[in-house]
Write an enzyme that holds these catalytic residues in place. Structure first.
Site, PDB file in Angstrom:
ATOM      1  N   GLU A 215       0.833  -1.210   0.000  1.00  0.00           N
ATOM      2  CA  GLU A 215       0.000   0.000   0.000  1.00  0.00           C
ATOM      3  C   GLU A 215       0.862   1.253   0.000  1.00  0.00           C
ATOM      4  O   GLU A 215       1.849   1.329   0.744  1.00  0.00           O
ATOM      5  CB  GLU A 215      -0.903  -0.027   1.233  1.00  0.00           C
ATOM      6  CG  GLU A 215      -2.307   0.412   0.972  1.00  0.00           C
ATOM      7  CD  GLU A 215      -3.057  -0.483   0.000  1.00  0.00           C
ATOM      8  OE1 GLU A 215      -3.109  -0.123  -1.202  1.00  0.00           O
ATOM      9  OE2 GLU A 215      -3.579  -1.518   0.432  1.00  0.00           O
ATOM     10  N   HIS A 216       0.465   2.203  -0.828  1.00  0.00           N
ATOM     11  CA  HIS A 216       1.190   3.468  -1.002  1.00  0.00           C
ATOM     12  C   HIS A 216       2.622   3.228  -1.501  1.00  0.00           C
ATOM     13  O   HIS A 216       3.534   3.972  -1.177  1.00  0.00           O
ATOM     14  CB  HIS A 216       1.165   4.295   0.297  1.00  0.00           C
ATOM     15  CG  HIS A 216      -0.207   4.840   0.582  1.00  0.00           C
ATOM     16  ND1 HIS A 216      -0.707   5.964  -0.034  1.00  0.00           N
ATOM     17  CD2 HIS A 216      -1.195   4.382   1.381  1.00  0.00           C
ATOM     18  CE1 HIS A 216      -1.943   6.196   0.396  1.00  0.00           C
ATOM     19  NE2 HIS A 216      -2.268   5.243   1.247  1.00  0.00           N
TER      20      HIS A 216
ATOM     21  N   GLY B 165     -13.102   2.545  -1.401  1.00  0.00           N
ATOM     22  CA  GLY B 165     -11.708   2.094  -1.459  1.00  0.00           C
ATOM     23  C   GLY B 165     -11.516   0.802  -2.238  1.00  0.00           C
ATOM     24  O   GLY B 165     -10.474   0.164  -2.140  1.00  0.00           O
TER      25      GLY B 165
ATOM     26  N   SER C 263     -11.916   0.804  -5.574  1.00  0.00           N
ATOM     27  CA  SER C 263     -11.632   1.267  -6.935  1.00  0.00           C
ATOM     28  C   SER C 263     -12.844   1.268  -7.857  1.00  0.00           C
ATOM     29  O   SER C 263     -12.783   0.788  -8.994  1.00  0.00           O
ATOM     30  CB  SER C 263     -10.519   0.441  -7.564  1.00  0.00           C
ATOM     31  OG  SER C 263      -9.357   0.598  -6.831  1.00  0.00           O
TER      32      SER C 263
ATOM     33  N   GLU D 221      -7.560  10.251 -14.422  1.00  0.00           N
ATOM     34  CA  GLU D 221      -7.561  10.729 -13.021  1.00  0.00           C
ATOM     35  C   GLU D 221      -6.526  11.837 -12.834  1.00  0.00           C
ATOM     36  O   GLU D 221      -6.816  12.879 -12.257  1.00  0.00           O
ATOM     37  CB  GLU D 221      -7.229   9.579 -12.062  1.00  0.00           C
ATOM     38  CG  GLU D 221      -8.227   8.470 -12.090  1.00  0.00           C
ATOM     39  CD  GLU D 221      -8.885   8.182 -10.748  1.00  0.00           C
ATOM     40  OE1 GLU D 221      -8.810   9.018  -9.821  1.00  0.00           O
ATOM     41  OE2 GLU D 221      -9.509   7.119 -10.635  1.00  0.00           O
TER      42      GLU D 221
ATOM     43  N   ASP E 107      -4.712   0.586  -9.285  1.00  0.00           N
ATOM     44  CA  ASP E 107      -6.136   0.256  -9.384  1.00  0.00           C
ATOM     45  C   ASP E 107      -6.540  -0.052 -10.825  1.00  0.00           C
ATOM     46  O   ASP E 107      -7.233  -1.032 -11.099  1.00  0.00           O
ATOM     47  CB  ASP E 107      -6.995   1.420  -8.856  1.00  0.00           C
ATOM     48  CG  ASP E 107      -6.606   1.820  -7.440  1.00  0.00           C
ATOM     49  OD1 ASP E 107      -5.907   1.040  -6.778  1.00  0.00           O
ATOM     50  OD2 ASP E 107      -7.003   2.922  -7.013  1.00  0.00           O
TER      51      ASP E 107
HETATM   52  C1  GLA Z   1      -5.391   4.494  -4.152  1.00  0.00           C
HETATM   53  C2  GLA Z   1      -4.668   4.883  -5.437  1.00  0.00           C
HETATM   54  C3  GLA Z   1      -3.610   3.844  -5.792  1.00  0.00           C
HETATM   55  C4  GLA Z   1      -2.698   3.543  -4.612  1.00  0.00           C
HETATM   56  C5  GLA Z   1      -3.504   3.276  -3.343  1.00  0.00           C
HETATM   57  C6  GLA Z   1      -2.640   3.151  -2.118  1.00  0.00           C
HETATM   58  O1  GLA Z   1      -6.125   3.338  -4.346  1.00  0.00           O
HETATM   59  O2  GLA Z   1      -5.576   5.027  -6.501  1.00  0.00           O
HETATM   60  O3  GLA Z   1      -2.887   4.272  -6.925  1.00  0.00           O
HETATM   61  O4  GLA Z   1      -1.782   4.591  -4.425  1.00  0.00           O
HETATM   62  O5  GLA Z   1      -4.446   4.301  -3.105  1.00  0.00           O
HETATM   63  O6  GLA Z   1      -1.863   2.000  -2.193  1.00  0.00           O
END
Ligand code: GLA
Length: 394
Positions: free
Chosen positions: A35-36, A125, A127, A167, A179
């Site tokens: 994540e991130h 969250g 997507s 985006e 995503d």
């Molecule tokens: C969102 C963003 C992704 C990613 C996540 C965190 O979903 O769209 O690109 O950065 O946060 O992992």
């Protein structure tokens, strides 16, 4: 909504008969770990869900894109010759943004009528926006190729990049590629091990050893645009600039190993920035170990890494919050929970847990009850399968 019902609704809105209606689908995603890391050129490990966006579509070739959704009152008519004029739309900007990105890449956007049906919860969250973008990209690109007589299959990584481009360049959300990539490239019962630096990837078969993936939604509304997402990105950039003073060969945080970070972390003088970078680099390492664990069928090691990931997102990256932390804490109290963490950007949204199949029912009840008690409103739970990426439904 069933496809038959969607087609009937389409005809109600746009008229005509059903023979010329085409159906395109693309799913939401759940990220199992990593994540991130995507916008830092690191590793992610997401899978496509079966929830997604389904589009009923018809070519009109009259220079206008007409759009509606099954669950919204909005109606959009966009003039293709003025494609940059629709950034302000509250609903429809993702789709027109995708059209703009495809145009940049040489696709011809063709007038059409579209009806969107989404089953991914909005703002949860998972997507929902990537599902819309990739499904839209597939529809527009398919129509363009057909008009030009191009018969090769679509380049699905390009479809993902158009979604991300929409985006970034049209909607002002500075997201990474995870995503859209998962939505475009997912495969039933597989997890995507993706290197976000060069988009090389490997599909890893998901051997669940009698366990299920349980998603829990905090139902706290969040929006990426007004979250702290961009602030975290800037902190990572600042940390990278500091580390690069001695790690000259690195092009992004994803290039830096945990050992290198340990040896050079004092270059980052801001303690907050140092914590952010420590999360990113240790998370990358956890993704590598997770892939190995899953390939070896070691689901309990994988669960441990998921737990560590959440703790790092809570303590170092600080993107969890009381709702996500409560769901994770309560999940970990349950017999049969192998691991539990937040998934996606954080600041609300969902958690993902690996739970033994026999314990799923009690997990949902107990975690749900405790969440209501502690937070004051309900969480929602989904036990979804891992599905295929975006495609035309024939
Ligand atoms: C969102 C963003 C992704 C990613 C996540 C965190 O979903 O769209 O690109 O950065 O946060 O992992």
């Amino acid at each position: 909504m069933e496809i038959k019902e969607l087609k009937e609704l389409f005809i109600k809105h746009y008229g005509g008969s059903g023979g010329d209606i085409r159906i395109f689908r693309s799913p939401g995603r759940v990220n199992l770990i990593g994540e991130h890391t995507d916008y830092n050129g690191g590793f992610v490990f997401p899978a496509a869900l079966t929830m997604g966006t389904t589009i009923a579509a018809r070519v009109t070739d009259n220079g206008i894109i007409k759009m509606r959704a099954t669950d919204l009152p909005d109606y959009v008519e966009a003039d293709i010759s003025k494609i940059m004029d629709y950034k302000h739309l509250e609903w429809g900007n993702y789709q027109i943004g995708v059209a703009a990105e495809l145009q940049k890449r040489g696709y011809e956007i063709i007038g059409c009528e579209l009806l969107f049906d989404d089953t991914v919860p909005h703002g949860g969250g998972l997507s929902s926006s990537a599902a819309i973008e990739v499904a839209t990209a597939i529809a527009f690109a398919t129509f363009s190729n057909e008009k030009k007589g191009i018969t090769e299959p679509l380049n699905m990584i390009e479809m993902a990049l158009c979604g991300q481009g929409a985006e970034n360049n049209y909607c002002g959300v500075n997201c990474g590629i995870m995503d859209q990539f998962a939505s475009a490239m997912g495969k039933k019962n597989h997890v995507i091990f993706l290197d976000c630096k060069d988009l090389s990837y490997k599909l890893v078969g998901l051997k669940m050893d009698g366990c299920k993936i349980v998603i829990a939604n905090t139902n706290k509304k969040r929006s990426l645009a007004d979250s702290k997402y961009n602030e975290r990105r800037a902190e990572c950039d600042e940390g990278f600039v500091a580390l690069k003073k001695e790690l000259c060969g690195a092009t992004c945080l994803g290039d830096i190993s945990l050992a290198e970070f340990e040896a050079h972390k004092n270059l980052i003088t801001n303690p907050v920035v140092r914590k952010r970078v420590e999360h990113v680099i240790s998370e990358d390492d956890r993704v590598l170990r997770s892939v190995k664990a899953l390939e070896a069928g070691d689901i309990s090691e994988f669960g441990k890494l998921m737990n560590e990931s959440h703790d790092s997102l809570r303590d170092l990256y600080e993107v969890t919050g009381i709702e996500l932390d409560t769901l994770v804490e309560e999940a970990r109290k349950q017999n049969g929970t192998i691991g539990s963490r937040m998934t996606g950007a954080g600041f609300g949204g969902c958690t993902v847990s690996i739970v033994q199949e026999a314990a799923v029912e009690s997990f949902i009840k107990n975690v749900g009850d405790a969440y209501r008690e502690r937070i004051g409103y309900d969480a929602s739970f989904y036990v979804d399968d891992i599905g295929d990426g975006g495609h035309e439904v024939k």
